[in-house]
Design an enzyme around this catalytic site. Structure first.
Site, short mmCIF file in Angstrom:
data_model
loop_
_atom_site.label_atom_id
_atom_site.label_comp_id
_atom_site.label_asym_id
_atom_site.label_seq_id
_atom_site.Cartn_x
_atom_site.Cartn_y
_atom_site.Cartn_z
N LYS A 490 38.17 13.37 -58.87
CA LYS A 490 37.13 13.80 -57.94
C LYS A 490 37.67 14.92 -57.06
CE LYS A 490 38.63 10.09 -54.96
NZ LYS A 490 38.44 8.72 -54.53
N ARG A 587 31.40 0.49 -47.44
CA ARG A 587 30.99 1.89 -47.70
C ARG A 587 29.82 1.79 -48.65
NH1 ARG A 587 35.62 5.96 -50.03
NH2 ARG A 587 35.40 4.70 -51.90
N TYR A 715 45.43 35.83 -31.51
CA TYR A 715 44.29 35.59 -30.63
C TYR A 715 44.66 34.74 -29.43
CZ TYR A 715 41.06 37.23 -34.26
OH TYR A 715 40.39 37.98 -35.17
N MET A 764 41.77 33.44 -39.61
CA MET A 764 40.96 33.07 -40.77
C MET A 764 41.70 33.35 -42.08
SD MET A 764 37.16 34.30 -41.88
CE MET A 764 36.36 33.85 -40.35
C1 LIG Z 1 39.56 7.94 -54.57
C2 LIG Z 1 39.48 6.59 -55.09
C3 LIG Z 1 40.60 5.96 -55.68
C4 LIG Z 1 41.97 6.58 -55.71
O1 LIG Z 1 42.64 6.42 -54.48
P1 LIG Z 1 44.11 6.97 -54.25
O2 LIG Z 1 44.48 6.46 -52.93
O3 LIG Z 1 44.01 8.45 -54.28
O4 LIG Z 1 44.93 6.45 -55.35
C5 LIG Z 1 40.43 4.73 -56.26
N1 LIG Z 1 39.21 4.13 -56.25
C6 LIG Z 1 38.13 4.67 -55.67
C7 LIG Z 1 36.84 3.94 -55.70
C8 LIG Z 1 38.22 5.92 -55.07
O5 LIG Z 1 37.14 6.46 -54.49
#
Ligand SMILES: *Cc1c(COP(=O)(O)O)cnc(C)c1O
Length: 820
Positions: A490, A587, A715, A764
């Site tokens: 992701k 969540r 700045y 920036m």
């Molecule tokens: C991002 C995520 C992980 C991985 O977590 P890490 O700490 O990066 O290993 C595992 N399970 C779910 C549901 C996640 O959203």
């Protein structure tokens, strides 16, 4: 090519028994990978059993390609392949080493072998270049230095070679003695001993004692006296006549002094007989200087004179010998291998090319190979290689390369030199192609890469695919063999670039990928990724795409389950889904109270196949949350049991993220979800030092200014010189993902290996750093994140977590992938 053997000789050398076939067949090559067999009928395929693959599974494939000679386990059923010759051995690893030891004996020139913690590959490559001005040199390809890599390197020694240079690396006790038996080096080089504890060894001393076994039969051993531990051990163990030491101080066989000037160094060397040598080398950093002094000492000890050595050094750069993947013009993907100039290296590069995502055409830009023996034969082999790897278009540069035409069947175009190629190069010829650019140093192919790569600003994020493999295998080693691995890609694979990383994971045979949104999944499918992909956060509008692209959504609520169920029912579709159970994250996910209704929905919509059920731990990285975590896991297993009652099949059950794998190995269940650990950050702290950093964020110095005490910077005049000094402006700012909280000493960067603090506010697109105590010039490289910088510490300094630093790296930063 190695000396030919008959099957009978192979049986004799390996102490194997002929299971079937004839002893007559001639063998010209020994291979272990079914994917790179060039001349199947003349090759011996050795079926090695490893942790991840079993060579025996590929025998059918090799047989179908035309392979007729096999070295296999004694109990292999050879009757399945009646026309082939099978030699059975107890251990194929031992057998391939025996074959290598036999071939080694046939080589009469000096063999130099290199070991140590760092610098082995670079010393080997540089020494190869320097000796290459005088001798024909065989080298082990890239870092082929293991129990299998060394035998393969030996098989690459050809009859015209005069000197061989081979690396030797080990990961556990007992291995070096085996490598020594194969290599029997005449000269040894000990590069240095690292400080990192290496897995597999009880102590530093044990590791060192093991490493120096490589030198048991050497006539000469080169080492640096400042490396106290190895130096003392070598001096205690070996006859002083064999030892060739070098040092900055008196008392060694060679005493060096170094004088640095603008980007280059002058090295003065004095031998005990008072002869003096002088060399110029094009770099100033300590690591390169240490490596080059090993090279010079070896070259002089092998009888080369000052001028000849200097000639070799002239062509040196602080070489980038890595195979690098870069975004090119017109959607092309470039594989930059502009350093390479031998057949073994070309094979590796072609292999790497074959592992990439499919593109329009495969184009190879290749120069003459330097120092080939029998030209006709070598170019014929190159032509066959190109056929084998299905090169669509070959662009050759040099006087001899057109000889490949005799065997290459694809289209080709030849130029006598790089300059002419560049003047006639039509960039619109390239379109969505995979382009491998590989040539000897002297052809200056960097120019071609420059022309074909996408123009972006100088900040790059380099992704080390070998480190990624290391980390993946590290976590694999912590899992039961049956436990599957889902890798979280992701958020652009935690900033690293989803398509390339997903492709690499596909090569590594990971089981599952997970993305956050449907779009991310679609993008991966469009890039040719075929693995199962879970989508954490799908939305209703995307149902059609989920089905079409075979993406597997997470279902986390009753209403979502119902909507998706109705969609699949009305459209007569079947879809794999994953259930997220909420055990404390609060969540997304089903809570206990929803399970009754969930079970009813599962029965109502059999179109939705429950591929897996999981929960997410809220505090797996910290021991203080252990009680809560165990409670989560307990609740999860109860909820799973309840849901399972309604199912007549078994979904995969999983809970652990990266930190969970480290801290709760007893709860692996069917699968784990690996995230940040793969990218090199060990957030639980349990396996500190066991992972390799994967990404390096780099930029360059745009300008250097000398300022007086009291002058202000940036700045709001927030930076103030507390004494006279100098600052560097670097080409990176908060828009690139360099957090503004790093302002005013909050963060630092590495310039020529030294820490430079941020001075003033981060802008920036630019940042100023204090380099009063650092030797640097405009254009020098600046490392923002990478080896030597702990992302965890850096994140702590500004009150965040490494996840945020990684995922914040802007998409305008060019991603480059390499194998080291
Ligand atoms: C991002 C995520 C992980 C991985 O977590 P890490 O700490 O990066 O290993 C595992 N399970 C779910 C549901 C996640 O959203």
């Amino acid at each position: 090519m190695m000396q030919a053997l008959t099957a009978g000789q192979v049986a004799e050398i390996t102490k194997g028994s002929l299971l079937s076939g004839s002893v007559e067949g001639a063998i010209h090559a020994i291979v272990i990978d079914s994917r790179n067999i060039l001349n199947p009928s003349g090759s011996l395929f050795v079926a090695l059993r490893g942790a991840k693959f079993d060579g025996h599974d590929f025998i059918k494939e090799v047989f179908e390609l035309g392979g007729r000679h096999f070295l296999v386990a004694q109990d292999f059923d050879a009757k399945l392949f009646p026309e082939a010759t099978f030699i059975g051995v107890r251990d194929a690893h031992i057998a391939i080493q025996a074959l290598a030891a036999y071939q080694r004996k046939l080589f009469l020139g000096p063999l130099v072998s290199i070991t140590g913690s760092n610098g082995k590959t670079i010393v080997k490559e540089w020494l190869g270049q320097v000796l290459g001005t005088h001798f024909t040199v065989a080298k082990s390809p890239k870092s082929y230095n293991s129990q299998v890599g060394v035998p393969l390197s030996i098989f690459g020694i050809e009859s015209q070679h005069q000197v061989a240079i081979m690396e030797a690396g080990i990961s556990k006790p007992g291995e070096m003695a085996k490598l020594e038996k194969i290599l029997k080096p005449n000269m040894g080089i000990f590069t240095n001993i690292g400080t990192a504890h290496e897995e597999g060894f009880a102590s530093e001393t044990q590791k060192l004692q093991e490493k120096i076994r490589l030198f048991e039969n050497c006539s000469f051993i080169i080492y640096r006296k400042e490396q106290k531990m190895p130096a003392e051990l070598l001096e205690a163990v070996f006859n002083p006549e064999k030892l060739i030491s070098w040092s900055e101080n008196q008392g060694a066989d060679f005493t060096y002094t170094v004088k640095k000037e603008e980007g280059k160094s002058k090295i003065l060397m004095m031998r005990t007989d008072l002869s003096v040598f002088t060399f110029w080398v094009p770099f100033v950093d300590e690591a390169s200087l240490e490596n080059i002094r090993h090279v010079i000492t070896a070259a002089i000890s092998l009888g080369m004179d000052n001028t000849a050595v200097q000639k070799g050094l002239d062509h040196l750069k602080a070489v980038d010998m890595r195979l690098t993947l870069k975004p090119g013009i017109n959607q092309c993907l470039l594989i930059d291998d502009t350093y390479n100039n031998d057949l073994a290296g070309l094979k590796l590069a072609l292999d790497f090319m074959a592992a990439q995502r499919p593109k329009n055409r495969k184009i190879l830009i290749l120069s003459d190979l330097l120092q080939v023996g029998e030209k006709e034969r070598v170019y014929e082999e190159i032509g066959q290689l190109c056929n084998y790897y299905q090169i669509d278009y070959l662009i050759g540069v040099g006087a001899e390369i057109s000889l490949v035409q005799n065997s290459f069947v694809g289209n080709s175009l030849f130029y006598p030199n790089t300059k002419l190629l560049l003047s006639q190069l039509q960039t619109d010829f390239f379109n969505n192609d995979l382009v491998l650019i590989t040539g000897a140093r002297s052809f200056g192919f960097e120019e071609i890469v420059n022309r074909l790569q996408q123009r972006v600003h100088g900040t790059t994020l380099e992704i080390n695919l070998n480190a990624l493999t290391h980390n993946y295998n590290f976590y694999k080693s912590k899992l039961h063999p049956k436990t599957k691995v889902m890798v979280m890609v992701k958020a652009f694979a935690y900033g690293g670039g989803a398509a390339e990383i997903a492709n690499h994971l596909q090569q590594l045979k990971a089981d599952y990928l997970a993305v956050a949104y449907t779009d991310e999944g679609i993008a991966l499918r469009e890039e040719g990724i075929q693995m199962p992909i879970m989508v954490l956060n799908p939305v209703q509008e995307s149902f059609m795409h989920l089905v079409k692209q075979e993406l597997e959504p997470v279902v986390y609520s009753l209403s979502f389950f119902r909507q998706l169920g109705i969609y699949c029912k009305t459209n007569q579709k079947h879809l794999k889904v994953h259930l997220d159970l909420d055990t404390g994250m609060h969540r997304l996910g089903f809570e206990q109270e929803a399970l009754e209704e969930l079970k009813r929905l599962i029965l109502e919509f059999p179109q939705l196949e429950i591929a897996s059920i999981y929960t997410h731990l809220v505090g797996a990285d910290e021991s203080e949350h252990e009680e809560f975590t165990l409670e989560q896991l307990k609740q999860f297993s109860e909820m799973v049991n309840e849901i399972s009652q309604t199912l007549n099949y078994k979904p995969l059950i999983h809970a652990l993220n990266s930190a969970g794998i480290s801290r709760y190995p007893d709860h692996q269940m069917d699968m784990v979800r690996l995230g940040i650990g793969l990218y090199g950050v060990e957030v639980s702290g349990i396996f500190d030092g066991k992972l390799k950093p994967v990404s390096t964020l780099k930029t360059t110095i745009s300008q250097i200014k000398f300022l007086k005490k009291g002058q202000t910077i940036g700045y709001g005049r927030k930076g103030i010189m507390d004494k006279d000094g100098k600052i560097a402006t670097i080409a990176l700012g908060y828009a690139d993902g360099f957090d503004r909280r790093f302002s005013n000493g909050g963060g630092y960067v590495l310039i020529n290996g030294k820490k430079a603090k941020v001075i003033g506010n981060v802008c920036m697109d630019m940042t100023m750093v204090d380099i009063s105590d650092i030797e640097a010039k405009e254009g020098d490289e600046v490392v923002i994140y990478g080896p030597g910088i702990s992302l965890i510490d850096l994140a702590k300094r500004i009150g965040t977590i490494p996840y945020e630093l990684l995922t914040n790296i802007s998409s305008r930063v060019k991603r480059v992938y390499y194998l080291d």
